[in-house]
Design an enzyme around this catalytic site. Sequence first.
Site, mmCIF file in Angstrom:
data_model
loop_
_atom_site.group_PDB
_atom_site.id
_atom_site.type_symbol
_atom_site.label_atom_id
_atom_site.label_comp_id
_atom_site.label_asym_id
_atom_site.label_seq_id
_atom_site.Cartn_x
_atom_site.Cartn_y
_atom_site.Cartn_z
ATOM 1 C CB SER A 150 -0.135 -1.836 0.401
ATOM 2 O OG SER A 150 0.639 -1.925 1.595
ATOM 3 C CE1 TYR B 201 2.577 2.746 -0.350
ATOM 4 C CE2 TYR B 201 1.806 1.530 1.570
ATOM 5 C CZ TYR B 201 2.401 1.554 0.331
ATOM 6 O OH TYR B 201 2.833 0.379 -0.252
#
Length: 260
Positions: free
Chosen positions: A148, A161
């Site tokens: 990400s 995350y």
Amino acid sequence: MANRKDFLSLDGKVAVITGGASGIGLATVKKLGDFGAKVAMVDVNEKEGKRLEEELNKEGLEVKFYKCDVTSNLECKDLAENVQKDFGRIDILFNNAGVARRKSVVDLEEKEWDIVVDVTLKGAYLMSKYIIPIMAEGGGGSIINTGSGWGLKGGDDAAAYCAAKGGIVNLTRAMAIDHGKDNIRVNSVNPGDTDTPLLRDEGRQLGFNEEAFLKDSAKGRPLERLGTPEDIANSVLFFASGLSEWITGAALVVDGGGIA
């Protein structure tokens, strides 16, 4: 002279894609299938996975659904063995399964930390653990991990995350070093905000109107739009294909310039 399309052809290849029944995973199942791969679509959503298997095979793709919890050592081991039994080989692994919980470390419950890190990071480790020996036995292959933009920089209210995706980026580098000798390339694709069920769920977690959240997520990027699952699938195709034969350990950012 080689046909220009030969470099993208995946004819004769077998791909395993986790989180394959929706979003980026599903777009990649279709993309790699379109370019000739036989695809093992892996997900915990058995009902949707079976439906998609039937639908995609009717469209001419060769797709087989496998139910697997990527946080389970035993299920990942069985999955690898079953795919090898069914297809004879594994050439491509796309570690894409992931979960997001939009909270700071103060607000995050331990069980929420565990599910994000276990699905996203432990899942990539377990799938790789059991598929790499099969891949090496077949002469090599390509592993692509979904990182990400927030695995390369921080983000707000996303502590677990960010930690899991940061782990994915550096796990990718370590795996590239360890398994180059097996002719296995390992790279990560690092999406920015992409219009998927996961992103829409993040908006709901934060209490935003869904459409307003998506519109706001597209702001500030040089390419002023959200990503699509197909945008990310194209980058996976690149790493799976012969176009990237001398690339390993790389972290490709696919985010419309969001962290430029």
